[in-house]
Design an enzyme around this catalytic site. Structure first.
Site, mmCIF file in Angstrom:
data_model
loop_
_atom_site.group_PDB
_atom_site.id
_atom_site.type_symbol
_atom_site.label_atom_id
_atom_site.label_comp_id
_atom_site.label_asym_id
_atom_site.label_seq_id
_atom_site.Cartn_x
_atom_site.Cartn_y
_atom_site.Cartn_z
ATOM 1 N N ARG A 64 21.421 26.152 -15.737
ATOM 2 C CA ARG A 64 21.617 26.820 -17.020
ATOM 3 C C ARG A 64 23.063 26.616 -17.449
ATOM 4 N NH1 ARG A 64 16.887 26.900 -17.410
ATOM 5 N NH2 ARG A 64 15.490 28.652 -17.877
ATOM 6 N N GLU B 73 22.722 25.873 -26.960
ATOM 7 C CA GLU B 73 21.952 24.637 -27.062
ATOM 8 C C GLU B 73 21.315 24.551 -28.446
ATOM 9 O OE1 GLU B 73 20.725 24.245 -22.331
ATOM 10 O OE2 GLU B 73 19.201 24.777 -23.817
ATOM 11 N N HIS C 49 18.292 19.449 -22.551
ATOM 12 C CA HIS C 49 17.516 20.379 -21.720
ATOM 13 C C HIS C 49 16.095 19.844 -21.526
ATOM 14 C CE1 HIS C 49 17.221 24.890 -20.483
ATOM 15 N NE2 HIS C 49 16.493 24.117 -19.685
#
Length: 271
Positions: free
Chosen positions: A189, A218, A237
């Site tokens: 993360r 993000e 991601h």
């Protein structure tokens, strides 16, 4: 819940008095207030195991891409301005290097399995030490203190769950413990890393490079300095982003929902 949406807050829960379960895609549950959900009698499930293989694969891909400067190399190869390939344009070796894995859960262990095929020396730091058979199977050496791992590793890969204990686990002090030739890889993360400290460390050549599948936020603001650095690779991601894995994730989520509505035990229930 997909990509942390919708946001599950008290207002939403009060508007859904018959809600039985929140089924969340992926392994991380840091975006959910488990105490709040429990107070409303709502069960929570995730899809923890199906994502591990693809995420481990991506961790290796990021390490290899950063070490061999694949993104820069591609840009050079296709640039209309390129007239020749410089002979002194070099990366660093992965085979035989030391990989430090922070977080030796399912994903971290699968990374170790892959790294062993590259004849890497494997160190790991975890809340709990793996048993001797598991360590021996991948040739991993336990570091009780993270400082020891950081000082000895050529590549440091983060594969921990985001918790209050791992929030900004890697900051200015930890980055300064790393070798100036080391690379940081984050597949966990974004908030596990102090991003400002990482930016400064990369700018000042405290460490060699970074490869990040996760950031905070993000996506990053388009003017963020990390986006302009040649020694940084950032992916959106995509640890679990393959067609097969995403299909199984949705199937697992649906099974958990069906079980909760039927009053059966919920697969992968976390709260």
């Amino acid at each position: 819940v997909w990509y942390h949406k919708p946001i599950i807050d008290e207002e939403l829960l009060r508007s859904l008095p018959n809600l039985k379960i929140v089924s969340s895609a992926g392994v991380g549950i840091d975006h959910l207030d488990l105490k709040l959900l429990s107070r409303f009698g709502v069960k929570v499930s995730n899809t923890p195991f199906i994502v591990s293989t693809d995420t481990a694969d991506l961790g290796m891909a990021l390490m290899l891409a950063s070490a061999r400067r694949l993104v820069e190399g591609y840009q050079m190869a296709v640039s209309p301005d390129t007239e020749y390939f410089p002979a002194n344009w070099l990366g660093v070796e992965v085979s035989g290097a030391t990989l430090g894995i922070v977080g030796m859960g399912t994903i971290g262990y699968k990374v170790a399995q892959r790294a062993r095929a590259f004849e890497m020396k494997i160190l790991y730091h975890n809340r709990n030490q793996r048993n001797k058979e598991e360590e021996s199977a991948v040739g991993a050496v336990y570091c009780e203190k993270i400082d020891d791992l950081l000082q000895r590793s050529d590549f440091v890969m983060l594969a921990v769950t985001l918790t209050p204990q791992t929030h900004k686990l890697i900051g200015k002090r930890e980055l300064e413990l790393m070798k100036p030739t080391a690379t940081l890889i984050n597949i966990s993360r974004g908030l596990v890393v102090d991003q400002d400290a990482l930016t400064e460390a990369l700018q000042n050549k405290v460490i060699r490079a970074a490869a990040l599948d996760v950031t905070y936020p993000e996506p990053l603001p388009r003017d963020h300095p990390l986006l302009k650095m040649r020694n940084v690779i950032i992916t959106p991601h995509i640890g679990s982003a393959t067609e097969d894995t995403r299909r199984v994730m949705v199937q697992d989520m649906a099974e958990s929902i069906e079980a909760a509505l039927a009053g059966r035990p919920v697969p992968y229930q976390v709260a």
